[in-house]
Design a protein around this motif. Sequence first.
Motif, PDB file in Angstrom:
ATOM      1  N   LEU A 203      12.310  -1.475 -15.617  1.00  0.00           N
ATOM      2  CA  LEU A 203      12.632  -0.167 -16.192  1.00  0.00           C
ATOM      3  C   LEU A 203      12.309   0.966 -15.210  1.00  0.00           C
ATOM      4  N   GLU A 204      11.203   0.792 -14.471  1.00  0.00           N
ATOM      5  CA  GLU A 204      10.812   1.833 -13.509  1.00  0.00           C
ATOM      6  C   GLU A 204      11.841   1.935 -12.375  1.00  0.00           C
ATOM      7  N   LEU A 262      14.783  -5.968   4.155  1.00  0.00           N
ATOM      8  CA  LEU A 262      13.797  -6.876   3.559  1.00  0.00           C
ATOM      9  C   LEU A 262      12.428  -6.225   3.397  1.00  0.00           C
ATOM     10  N   TYR A 263      12.260  -5.080   4.001  1.00  0.00           N
ATOM     11  CA  TYR A 263      10.951  -4.438   3.953  1.00  0.00           C
ATOM     12  C   TYR A 263      11.136  -2.940   3.825  1.00  0.00           C
ATOM     13  N   PRO A 264      10.346  -2.219   3.089  1.00  0.00           N
ATOM     14  CA  PRO A 264       9.235  -2.698   2.254  1.00  0.00           C
ATOM     15  C   PRO A 264       9.672  -2.975   0.826  1.00  0.00           C
ATOM     16  N   SER A 265       8.758  -3.495   0.014  1.00  0.00           N
ATOM     17  CA  SER A 265       8.976  -3.606  -1.423  1.00  0.00           C
ATOM     18  C   SER A 265       8.383  -2.356  -2.074  1.00  0.00           C
ATOM     19  N   PRO A 266       8.896  -1.963  -3.222  1.00  0.00           N
ATOM     20  CA  PRO A 266       8.411  -0.720  -3.836  1.00  0.00           C
ATOM     21  C   PRO A 266       7.070  -0.883  -4.544  1.00  0.00           C
ATOM     22  N   VAL A 267       6.020  -1.184  -3.787  1.00  0.00           N
ATOM     23  CA  VAL A 267       4.678  -1.310  -4.361  1.00  0.00           C
ATOM     24  C   VAL A 267       3.785  -0.289  -3.660  1.00  0.00           C
ATOM     25  N   GLY A 268       3.237   0.641  -4.414  1.00  0.00           N
ATOM     26  CA  GLY A 268       2.441   1.715  -3.817  1.00  0.00           C
ATOM     27  C   GLY A 268       3.332   2.907  -3.498  1.00  0.00           C
ATOM     28  N   ILE A 269       2.708   4.068  -3.344  1.00  0.00           N
ATOM     29  CA  ILE A 269       3.477   5.307  -3.156  1.00  0.00           C
ATOM     30  C   ILE A 269       4.269   5.290  -1.842  1.00  0.00           C
ATOM     31  N   LYS A 270       3.587   4.969  -0.760  1.00  0.00           N
ATOM     32  CA  LYS A 270       4.238   5.048   0.549  1.00  0.00           C
ATOM     33  C   LYS A 270       5.384   4.043   0.661  1.00  0.00           C
ATOM     34  N   ASN A 271       5.122   2.839   0.193  1.00  0.00           N
ATOM     35  CA  ASN A 271       6.165   1.810   0.232  1.00  0.00           C
ATOM     36  C   ASN A 271       7.363   2.187  -0.635  1.00  0.00           C
ATOM     37  N   THR A 272       7.091   2.767  -1.800  1.00  0.00           N
ATOM     38  CA  THR A 272       8.190   3.164  -2.674  1.00  0.00           C
ATOM     39  C   THR A 272       9.034   4.257  -2.022  1.00  0.00           C
ATOM     40  N   ASP A 273       8.359   5.227  -1.387  1.00  0.00           N
ATOM     41  CA  ASP A 273       9.099   6.269  -0.652  1.00  0.00           C
ATOM     42  C   ASP A 273      10.077   5.640   0.318  1.00  0.00           C
ATOM     43  N   GLU A 274       9.536   4.713   1.114  1.00  0.00           N
ATOM     44  CA  GLU A 274      10.336   4.104   2.168  1.00  0.00           C
ATOM     45  C   GLU A 274      11.461   3.247   1.586  1.00  0.00           C
ATOM     46  N   TRP A 275      11.143   2.537   0.492  1.00  0.00           N
ATOM     47  CA  TRP A 275      12.136   1.697  -0.180  1.00  0.00           C
ATOM     48  C   TRP A 275      13.306   2.549  -0.663  1.00  0.00           C
ATOM     49  N   LEU A 276      12.985   3.692  -1.275  1.00  0.00           N
ATOM     50  CA  LEU A 276      14.032   4.590  -1.774  1.00  0.00           C
ATOM     51  C   LEU A 276      14.848   5.170  -0.615  1.00  0.00           C
ATOM     52  N   TYR A 431       6.478   4.470  -8.635  1.00  0.00           N
ATOM     53  CA  TYR A 431       5.372   5.431  -8.708  1.00  0.00           C
ATOM     54  C   TYR A 431       4.519   5.187  -9.938  1.00  0.00           C
ATOM     55  N   ALA A 432       5.167   5.013 -11.086  1.00  0.00           N
ATOM     56  CA  ALA A 432       4.414   4.774 -12.312  1.00  0.00           C
ATOM     57  C   ALA A 432       3.586   3.500 -12.163  1.00  0.00           C
ATOM     58  N   GLY A 433       4.135   2.501 -11.443  1.00  0.00           N
ATOM     59  CA  GLY A 433       3.443   1.239 -11.245  1.00  0.00           C
ATOM     60  C   GLY A 433       2.202   1.394 -10.375  1.00  0.00           C
ATOM     61  N   TYR A 437      -1.277   0.189 -12.102  1.00  0.00           N
ATOM     62  CA  TYR A 437      -2.075  -0.903 -11.567  1.00  0.00           C
ATOM     63  C   TYR A 437      -3.440  -0.407 -11.084  1.00  0.00           C
ATOM     64  N   GLY A 438      -3.475   0.795 -10.547  1.00  0.00           N
ATOM     65  CA  GLY A 438      -4.756   1.387 -10.134  1.00  0.00           C
ATOM     66  C   GLY A 438      -5.704   1.488 -11.319  1.00  0.00           C
ATOM     67  N   GLU A 439      -5.157   1.935 -12.441  1.00  0.00           N
ATOM     68  CA  GLU A 439      -5.993   2.069 -13.634  1.00  0.00           C
ATOM     69  C   GLU A 439      -6.439   0.704 -14.157  1.00  0.00           C
ATOM     70  N   PHE A 440      -5.550  -0.259 -13.996  1.00  0.00           N
ATOM     71  CA  PHE A 440      -5.844  -1.631 -14.402  1.00  0.00           C
ATOM     72  C   PHE A 440      -7.049  -2.174 -13.620  1.00  0.00           C
ATOM     73  N   ILE A 441      -7.053  -1.893 -12.321  1.00  0.00           N
ATOM     74  CA  ILE A 441      -8.153  -2.342 -11.449  1.00  0.00           C
ATOM     75  C   ILE A 441      -9.466  -1.680 -11.893  1.00  0.00           C
ATOM     76  N   ILE A 442      -9.397  -0.391 -12.173  1.00  0.00           N
ATOM     77  CA  ILE A 442     -10.614   0.315 -12.595  1.00  0.00           C
ATOM     78  C   ILE A 442     -11.166  -0.325 -13.859  1.00  0.00           C
ATOM     79  N   GLN A 443     -10.259  -0.626 -14.772  1.00  0.00           N
ATOM     80  CA  GLN A 443     -10.739  -1.219 -16.016  1.00  0.00           C
ATOM     81  C   GLN A 443     -11.392  -2.579 -15.777  1.00  0.00           C
ATOM     82  N   SER A 444     -10.829  -3.330 -14.844  1.00  0.00           N
ATOM     83  CA  SER A 444     -11.375  -4.664 -14.576  1.00  0.00           C
ATOM     84  C   SER A 444     -12.801  -4.579 -14.033  1.00  0.00           C
ATOM     85  N   LEU A 445     -13.123  -3.441 -13.448  1.00  0.00           N
ATOM     86  CA  LEU A 445     -14.467  -3.281 -12.896  1.00  0.00           C
ATOM     87  C   LEU A 445     -15.465  -2.845 -13.959  1.00  0.00           C
TER      88      LEU A 445
END
Lengths: 482, 90
Positions: A203-204, A262-276, A431-433, A437-445
Amino acid sequence: MFYGKATQLIEDAKAGRTKCHDRKLQQTSGCVLNFYLTVRVSTIRDAAVIYHGPLGCSSSSLGYREIFRSVPTELGRPANFELNWITTNLQQEDVVYGAGEKLKNAIFEAQKRYDPKAIFILTTCTSGIIGEDIEGAVAEVQPDVKAKIVPVHCEGVRSRLVQTGYDAFWHGVLKYLVREPKEKQEDLVNVASMLSYTWQDRLEIKRLLEKVGLRVNFVPEFASVEQFEQLSEAAVTAPLCPTYTDYISKGLKQEYGVPYFLYPSPVGIKNTDEWLRQIGKYTGKEEEIEALIEEEHETWVPRLEAIREELLNFKGNGERLEVLGSLGQGRLLSQIPYFDELGLKSSAALTQDFDNLILKDIEQMVSETGDFDVLVNTFQAAEQGHITRARDPDITLTCPFQGGAYKREKSVTRLHALRGDPDPWSLQNGYAGAIAYGEFIIQSLKNKSFESTLKQKTKDSYKDWWYKQPDPLYYLDKETSK
Amino acid sequence: MSVNQKELKEKISSSDSLGLGSIEGPKYSCTLGGAYGTALAVYGLVPLLHSGLGCGLGQLFGQLYAGGQNAGGPVGGGTSTPTTGLVEEH
């Protein structure tokens, strides 16, 4: 198989010195057919699947509803949820005398029962070992069958690398399904995506690309046969995972001139910028994409900074949190810069596979993020348990079903969810991802009651000596090499 | 459908005894699947699969997940199951 510095691995790969060894102990880890194909090919709309093998080989298909039914139809999952699936149920007699006729009969039966647009035939170890003439059977019955028959050669005995299954599937699609382009669709973007990207990720991606007036052609899950046929008409093929996408990308380029990256995949802000930006380049929408990136940054970057701030200060002594992730080589490439963005430190990583597909990009990444240890091991559970115990990172990220058994005081959570998980917090793409995921990591801690209960109540899976000896690749037969 | 194929089809259908022919979406698995699931259910038993690499994980995804047994345990279940991992050369 490899355990050492990433720079050493790159050097070995360049010199052609990477090696594959036999193991003295192996653990079950999925085969060419069963890791990827059984669950996913069966989701293709207006198609049927025939497994040419013993009954148990198609058992994974039973997980189909388990995996996908939690996605609400409101989020776009097709309401028609029927699974058209036949197994030829090979018996001893079929193995001795051959079962070509049984297969032909099953094809007719599939045509009669489902009237599909395509029939996928998935092969198994057994059909491979008896040397069944699949192509011959297909050629013989195709004139009498309305559906397009697509044989996929995914015999489990072919390889210990499950990724071979991706290539086998895309080969079938390219050879039998993709049509000669009728007319180019300049606003169509092919996105072939793995099961390890969730429904929310879809969806994102859709949200971002539709904002600049592009349409996404998602394959293979829940795609229609028409969507496969029109792969050749798209403006570009974009990756979510380079390992997964490379065969179809290169095939579409070679046969129909569809460009790819083939690179990059849209994971993280910088990678998503480049992917777009890459997509913008091939669709002539550079300006719109730049505007989109700017607009999205306004919303998401401040939130990422807040997460980074929290993670950087989590230990309180100026040290970064150490993270150990189990990745495929595709994720190795996208996730490690993303962890860096989040303010995490990854001085080691596990990867399922490694080849020269993305060698240059990995080299580039290592030069940017610094060297780290890497274990290439096709996800053997005991080896993962060993390296996790030995390195004792603050956060361990496992693959949902290939994680092995960990019991530890510190955080352990998942590297990613699966497509069937529709929860917004399982999002990781775009971007939403990056935020989710960042928040997910915080919660896991913050909440470790599960880990401490598990550690307290259950015994270790392996004996003490295994964790005490130093080599995670202890069971590798170093004499053999391929 | 040509005459030949019609004959062929009839021949095959009539030779199918119960449970031996092609089956649509069976809700059960093979004998290995049954033995594997049972072994996992016994506390402290570790199954060893003399099979291809995916025969354990395949049952996990399908029969075991759908049947609610999940990975089984505490030892030997899920991806911890040892296997001989047969490939072409064997």
